[in-house]
Design an enzyme around this catalytic site. Structure first.
Site, mmCIF file in Angstrom:
data_model
loop_
_atom_site.group_PDB
_atom_site.id
_atom_site.type_symbol
_atom_site.label_atom_id
_atom_site.label_comp_id
_atom_site.label_asym_id
_atom_site.label_seq_id
_atom_site.Cartn_x
_atom_site.Cartn_y
_atom_site.Cartn_z
ATOM 1 N N CYS A 95 -1.475 12.407 -16.070
ATOM 2 C CA CYS A 95 -2.137 13.557 -16.682
ATOM 3 C C CYS A 95 -3.645 13.485 -16.451
ATOM 4 O O CYS A 95 -4.264 12.440 -16.664
ATOM 5 C CB CYS A 95 -1.820 13.590 -18.165
ATOM 6 S SG CYS A 95 -2.676 14.944 -18.982
ATOM 7 N N GLN A 135 0.840 -1.198 0.000
ATOM 8 C CA GLN A 135 0.000 0.000 0.000
ATOM 9 C C GLN A 135 0.874 1.246 0.000
ATOM 10 O O GLN A 135 0.381 2.364 -0.082
ATOM 11 C CB GLN A 135 -0.886 0.027 1.255
ATOM 12 C CG GLN A 135 -1.830 -1.139 1.365
ATOM 13 C CD GLN A 135 -2.432 -1.212 2.765
ATOM 14 O OE1 GLN A 135 -3.439 -0.576 3.054
ATOM 15 N NE2 GLN A 135 -1.818 -1.989 3.644
ATOM 16 N N HIS A 182 -1.643 1.495 -4.115
ATOM 17 C CA HIS A 182 -2.032 2.903 -3.948
ATOM 18 C C HIS A 182 -1.212 3.866 -4.793
ATOM 19 O O HIS A 182 -1.231 5.070 -4.554
ATOM 20 C CB HIS A 182 -1.959 3.298 -2.461
ATOM 21 C CG HIS A 182 -2.984 2.593 -1.618
ATOM 22 N ND1 HIS A 182 -2.948 2.565 -0.236
ATOM 23 C CD2 HIS A 182 -4.088 1.900 -1.976
ATOM 24 C CE1 HIS A 182 -3.987 1.870 0.213
ATOM 25 N NE2 HIS A 182 -4.682 1.452 -0.820
ATOM 26 N N VAL A 215 3.505 4.124 -1.083
ATOM 27 C CA VAL A 215 3.762 4.862 -2.327
ATOM 28 C C VAL A 215 5.218 5.344 -2.368
ATOM 29 O O VAL A 215 5.606 6.073 -3.282
ATOM 30 C CB VAL A 215 2.787 6.067 -2.470
ATOM 31 C CG1 VAL A 215 1.342 5.589 -2.474
ATOM 32 C CG2 VAL A 215 3.004 7.118 -1.376
ATOM 33 N N ASN A 253 3.312 -7.022 13.325
ATOM 34 C CA ASN A 253 2.895 -5.672 13.719
ATOM 35 C C ASN A 253 3.044 -5.559 15.232
ATOM 36 O O ASN A 253 2.655 -6.476 15.952
ATOM 37 C CB ASN A 253 1.417 -5.450 13.312
ATOM 38 C CG ASN A 253 1.023 -3.990 13.302
ATOM 39 O OD1 ASN A 253 1.310 -3.256 14.245
ATOM 40 N ND2 ASN A 253 0.351 -3.555 12.246
ATOM 41 N N CYS A 302 -4.997 13.400 -20.676
ATOM 42 C CA CYS A 302 -4.832 12.216 -21.533
ATOM 43 C C CYS A 302 -4.522 10.948 -20.750
ATOM 44 O O CYS A 302 -4.466 9.861 -21.322
ATOM 45 C CB CYS A 302 -3.744 12.481 -22.573
ATOM 46 S SG CYS A 302 -2.086 12.643 -21.875
HETATM 47 P P1 OAD Z 1 -1.201 3.105 9.047
HETATM 48 O O1 OAD Z 1 -0.492 4.327 9.465
HETATM 49 O O2 OAD Z 1 -2.686 3.115 9.097
HETATM 50 O O3 OAD Z 1 -0.717 1.884 9.932
HETATM 51 C C1 OAD Z 1 0.638 1.601 10.170
HETATM 52 C C2 OAD Z 1 0.748 0.293 10.931
HETATM 53 O O4 OAD Z 1 2.131 -0.023 11.055
HETATM 54 C C3 OAD Z 1 0.154 0.307 12.337
HETATM 55 O O5 OAD Z 1 -0.675 -0.837 12.515
HETATM 56 C C4 OAD Z 1 1.392 0.220 13.257
HETATM 57 O O6 OAD Z 1 1.142 -0.525 14.444
HETATM 58 C C5 OAD Z 1 2.366 -0.521 12.362
HETATM 59 N N1 OAD Z 1 3.797 -0.269 12.664
HETATM 60 C C6 OAD Z 1 4.376 0.864 13.146
HETATM 61 N N2 OAD Z 1 5.710 0.721 13.237
HETATM 62 C C7 OAD Z 1 5.983 -0.527 12.783
HETATM 63 C C8 OAD Z 1 7.196 -1.277 12.615
HETATM 64 N N3 OAD Z 1 8.394 -0.772 12.934
HETATM 65 N N4 OAD Z 1 7.092 -2.535 12.129
HETATM 66 C C9 OAD Z 1 5.893 -3.069 11.804
HETATM 67 N N5 OAD Z 1 4.739 -2.410 11.937
HETATM 68 C C10 OAD Z 1 4.772 -1.156 12.415
HETATM 69 O O7 OAD Z 1 -0.664 2.735 7.576
HETATM 70 P P2 OAD Z 1 -1.334 1.799 6.462
HETATM 71 O O8 OAD Z 1 -2.043 0.653 7.071
HETATM 72 O O9 OAD Z 1 -0.280 1.506 5.458
HETATM 73 O O10 OAD Z 1 -3.168 5.561 1.618
HETATM 74 O O11 OAD Z 1 -2.398 2.778 5.823
HETATM 75 C C11 OAD Z 1 -3.156 2.374 4.720
HETATM 76 C C12 OAD Z 1 -3.365 3.524 3.779
HETATM 77 O O12 OAD Z 1 -3.964 4.621 4.460
HETATM 78 C C13 OAD Z 1 -2.080 4.100 3.191
HETATM 79 O O13 OAD Z 1 -1.640 3.395 2.047
HETATM 80 C C14 OAD Z 1 -2.446 5.511 2.857
HETATM 81 C C15 OAD Z 1 -3.338 5.865 4.028
HETATM 82 O O14 OAD Z 1 -4.325 6.797 3.790
HETATM 83 C C16 OAD Z 1 -2.638 6.276 0.588
HETATM 84 O O15 OAD Z 1 -1.582 6.855 0.632
HETATM 85 C C17 OAD Z 1 -3.457 6.302 -0.646
HETATM 86 ZN ZN ZN Z 2 -1.814 14.812 -21.108
#
Ligand code: OAD
Ligand code: ZN
Length: 247
Positions: free
Chosen positions: A129, A103, A121, A105, A215, A132
């Site tokens: 763009c 997930q 994501h 980026v 996690n 286009c």
């Molecule tokens: P979150 O910020 O929601 O969650 C991060 C997770 O990583 C939490 O469950 C923490 O406990 C865990 N964590 C923290 N430190 C860690 C470590 N050292 N080792 C392992 N785990 C650890 O992030 P995502 O779940 O990735 O969307 O969020 C999902 C999406 O929400 C993202 O892709 C983003 C956001 O809006 C977009 O950018 C489009």
């Molecule tokens: Zn274009």
């Protein structure tokens, strides 16, 4: 279950697997210094997603949205992948059928050497763009604000899936197919609240896979997991990777 016996078990399953999938979230990049999204230190605790990460926000104020992405690009430029990213790249080399679904980026998996990556994501180093639809890699720091398409002249946006938007159907289709046929799914560092990634553990479990979560915190994914390893990604991923001899 003690962490030691848990990691040994995960490693055994991984060894026996014909097909392995790893799903990552922001937590895997946290130890590289990339901020996560949720929680006290999270980006969404300091910024409002509806002002920065929706198509409406971009239409309203593209300069503001681009300046936020410029700020994130600037911070990411000097950031390196960590041992967990590295261990996943090594794991890919040792397995015939390995898919990394992320997930994130930030592009750190590719920088670490992973190749079969599905970026659910999008990617902060790509632009798309709004006219286009052309997608291009763009690593300018800072990017001109706002940037324009050299083909059709319309404004470029970050190639990121924002709130309220659909995932690329081909990327999601490939990810879903990999999850349904894998023998083991390892979910690392995601809070498990953003769909459809959040459902992948349940999908894999229902299809008969062994599900491992890595996690430090309990998440909604923990329920679907056969094994939850509570610790940081760099500590655990290196232990369960096949070349480690500690276990
Ligand atoms: P979150 O910020 O929601 O969650 C991060 C997770 O990583 C939490 O469950 C923490 O406990 C865990 N964590 C923290 N430190 C860690 C470590 N050292 N080792 C392992 N785990 C650890 O992030 P995502 O779940 O990735 O969307 O969020 C999902 C999406 O929400 C993202 O892709 C983003 C956001 O809006 C977009 O950018 C489009
Ligand atoms: Zn274009």
């Amino acid at each position: 279950m003690a962490l030691h016996s848990g990691t040994a078990k995960a490693k055994d399953y991984l060894k026996a697997a014909q097909s392995a999938v790893v799903l990552t979230g922001a937590g895997i990049s946290a130890e590289s210094g990339v901020p996560v999204f949720r929680g006290k230190e999270g980006l969404w605790n300091n910024y409002r997603p509806e002002e920065l990460a929706t198509p409406e926000a971009f239409m309203r104020d593209p300069e503001l949205v681009w300046s936020w992405y410029n700020m994130r690009r600037e911070k990411l430029e000097s950031i390196e992948p960590n041992d967990a990213h590295g261990a996943l790249a090594t794991l890919e080399e040792s397995l015939d059928d390995f898919t990394l679904i992320t997930q994130n980026v930030d592009g750190l998996h590719r920088k670490a050497g992973s190749r079969n990556i599905l970026e659910l994501h999008g990617n902060i180093w790509k632009v798309r763009c709004t006219g286009c639809g052309k997608i291009e890699r763009n690593c300018d720091i800072p990017i001109d604000i706002p940037p324009y398409c050299d083909k059709c002249g319309k404004i470029l946006r970050p190639h990121i899936v924002w709130f309220g938007e659909m995932l690329d159907p081909e990327i999601f289709g490939n990810a879903d197919a990999a999850v349904r046929k894998c023998d083991i799914l390892i979910v690392i560092g995601t809070s498990g609240v953003v769909q459809p990634a959040a459902s992948m553990a349940r999908t894999a479990k229902d299809a008969g896979a062994y599900v491992v979560e890595i996690n430090p915190q309990v998440t909604p994914i923990s329920d679907a997991a056969d094994l939850s390893l509570r610790g940081k990604a760099t500590e655990i991923v290196s232990i369960i990777s096949l070349f480690d001899t500690e276990v």
